[in-house]
Design a protein around this motif. Structure first.
Motif, PDB file in Angstrom:
ATOM      1  N   GLY A   1       0.839  -1.073  -0.001  1.00 46.08           N
ATOM      2  CA  GLY A   1      -0.091   0.266  -0.068  1.00 46.08           C
ATOM      3  C   GLY A   1       0.917   1.335   0.032  1.00 46.08           C
ATOM      4  N   GLU A   2       2.122   1.078  -0.176  1.00 43.47           N
ATOM      5  CA  GLU A   2       3.230   2.125  -0.150  1.00 43.47           C
ATOM      6  C   GLU A   2       3.631   2.386  -1.715  1.00 43.47           C
ATOM      7  N   PRO A   3       3.331   3.563  -2.264  1.00 47.14           N
ATOM      8  CA  PRO A   3       3.775   3.857  -3.711  1.00 47.14           C
ATOM      9  C   PRO A   3       5.375   3.765  -3.979  1.00 47.14           C
ATOM     10  N   ASP A   4       6.126   4.019  -2.983  1.00 52.31           N
ATOM     11  CA  ASP A   4       7.543   3.757  -3.174  1.00 52.31           C
ATOM     12  C   ASP A   4       7.944   2.239  -3.172  1.00 52.31           C
ATOM     13  N   CYS A   5       7.447   1.643  -2.522  1.00 48.70           N
ATOM     14  CA  CYS A   5       7.619   0.078  -2.391  1.00 48.70           C
ATOM     15  C   CYS A   5       7.027  -0.458  -3.679  1.00 48.70           C
ATOM     16  N   LEU A   6       5.764   0.007  -4.251  1.00 49.91           N
ATOM     17  CA  LEU A   6       5.392  -0.668  -5.478  1.00 49.91           C
ATOM     18  C   LEU A   6       6.233  -0.216  -6.653  1.00 49.91           C
ATOM     19  N   GLU A   7       6.646   1.088  -6.545  1.00 51.36           N
ATOM     20  CA  GLU A   7       7.867   1.365  -7.623  1.00 51.36           C
ATOM     21  C   GLU A   7       8.905   0.450  -7.647  1.00 51.36           C
ATOM     22  N   GLY A   8       9.413  -0.021  -6.370  1.00 52.06           N
ATOM     23  CA  GLY A   8      10.549  -1.085  -6.356  1.00 52.06           C
ATOM     24  C   GLY A   8      10.017  -2.315  -6.820  1.00 52.06           C
ATOM     25  N   LEU A   9       8.702  -2.675  -6.752  1.00 51.69           N
ATOM     26  CA  LEU A   9       8.304  -4.175  -7.027  1.00 51.69           C
ATOM     27  C   LEU A   9       8.023  -4.030  -8.633  1.00 51.69           C
TER      28      LEU A   9
END
Length: 271
Positions: free
Chosen positions: A181-189
């Motif tokens: 639910g964290e955009p920065d984490c999703l960008e990494g994934l």
């Protein structure tokens, strides 16, 4: 139709049992977050003839939402019990939805097989975030679209899961599902394969009382049912007390509960 000729990865077998405890009653849990499920399905923007995949479908609510477009929908989950319910609840829709037992970390599909890929509050619970994200990317064709609905870190759902964990004995996951639910984490994934955009939302649900919503969870929500099954009488009473106190905070002036759950919708365009 249901295909169960697929192996669930060993580290997800306990999760399959846990979530499957809700059975058909898990569909009531989907009902109370159906506004968020519809948000993600609409942003998927499937069209008639698209090959669409719903990952961690549960009782098939999102698969049915996507099928409204006329898309050719395949839906997978690790829980055979939930898939059995999905087949029953979906009936003889047209085009029919194909349900298949499968693991989000090892999807049994060819590269670039799907025009549209979606997961609503499902893939976020896979143990290996990188592997699950890689599979979402692998099966989506270039030019295709991904839509995810995920609960946000620090929100009401994260707090609720923390309450459940405080009364259970399951070890904490190595990675928090709320990282999804964290955009920065999703960008990494996912950012290496998709151009991502994000939309925040709040799911709204209404219940008559803390007892009313507690009974819904005790029938249909596997994590709550599992804790209740494991606790002795006094510990069970304490768990019920804490559940009711958590939900009583949402009481409105007219005596009803208005439960607000913060979430993130991620839309990805496959490069």
């Amino acid at each position: 139709m249901l295909d169960t000729d697929t192996t669930v990865l060993s580290h997800h077998r306990d999760a399959a049992r846990l979530w499957g405890k809700g059975g058909r009653d898990y569909d009531d849990i989907s009902f109370v977050i159906s506004d968020a499920l519809a948000h993600a399905a609409q942003r998927l923007a499937a069209s008639a003839g698209d090959a669409a995949l719903d990952v961690a479908t549960g009782t098939g609510w999102t698969a049915r939402n996507v099928a409204r477009s006329g898309a050719d929908v395949t839906a997978v989950d690790i829980s055979e019990a939930l898939l059995d319910a999905a087949v029953t609840l979906s009936g003889p829709g047209h085009p029919p939805i194909r349900y298949r037992q499968a693991d989000a970390e090892d999807l049994p599909f060819a590269d670039a097989q799907f025009d549209r890929v979606i997961s609503t509050f499902g893939v976020m619970f896979a143990a290996n975030h990188e592997k699950a994200a890689s599979e979402l990317s692998r099966v989506c064709r270039p030019g295709g679209r991904l839509a995810l609905a995920t609960w946000v870190p620090g929100g009401s759902v994260a707090e609720f899961f923390g309450l459940i964990a405080s009364h259970g004995d399951a070890p904490a996951p190595a990675r928090s599902p709320f990282d999804w639910g964290e955009p920065d984490c999703l960008e990494g994934l996912l950012g290496g394969s998709f151009d991502l955009t994000f939309e925040r939302g709040v799911s709204n649900a209404y219940h008559d009382s803390p007892e009313h919503i507690r009974n819904w969870y005790m029938r249909g929500f596997g994590p709550v049912r599992d804790v209740m099954d494991r606790l002795e009488r006094d510990a069970r009473t304490a768990f019920i007390r804490d559940l009711d106190a958590y939900h009583a905070r949402y009481e409105t002036a007219d005596g009803l509960l208005h439960i607000k759950r913060e979430y993130l919708v991620t839309i990805g365009e496959r490069r």
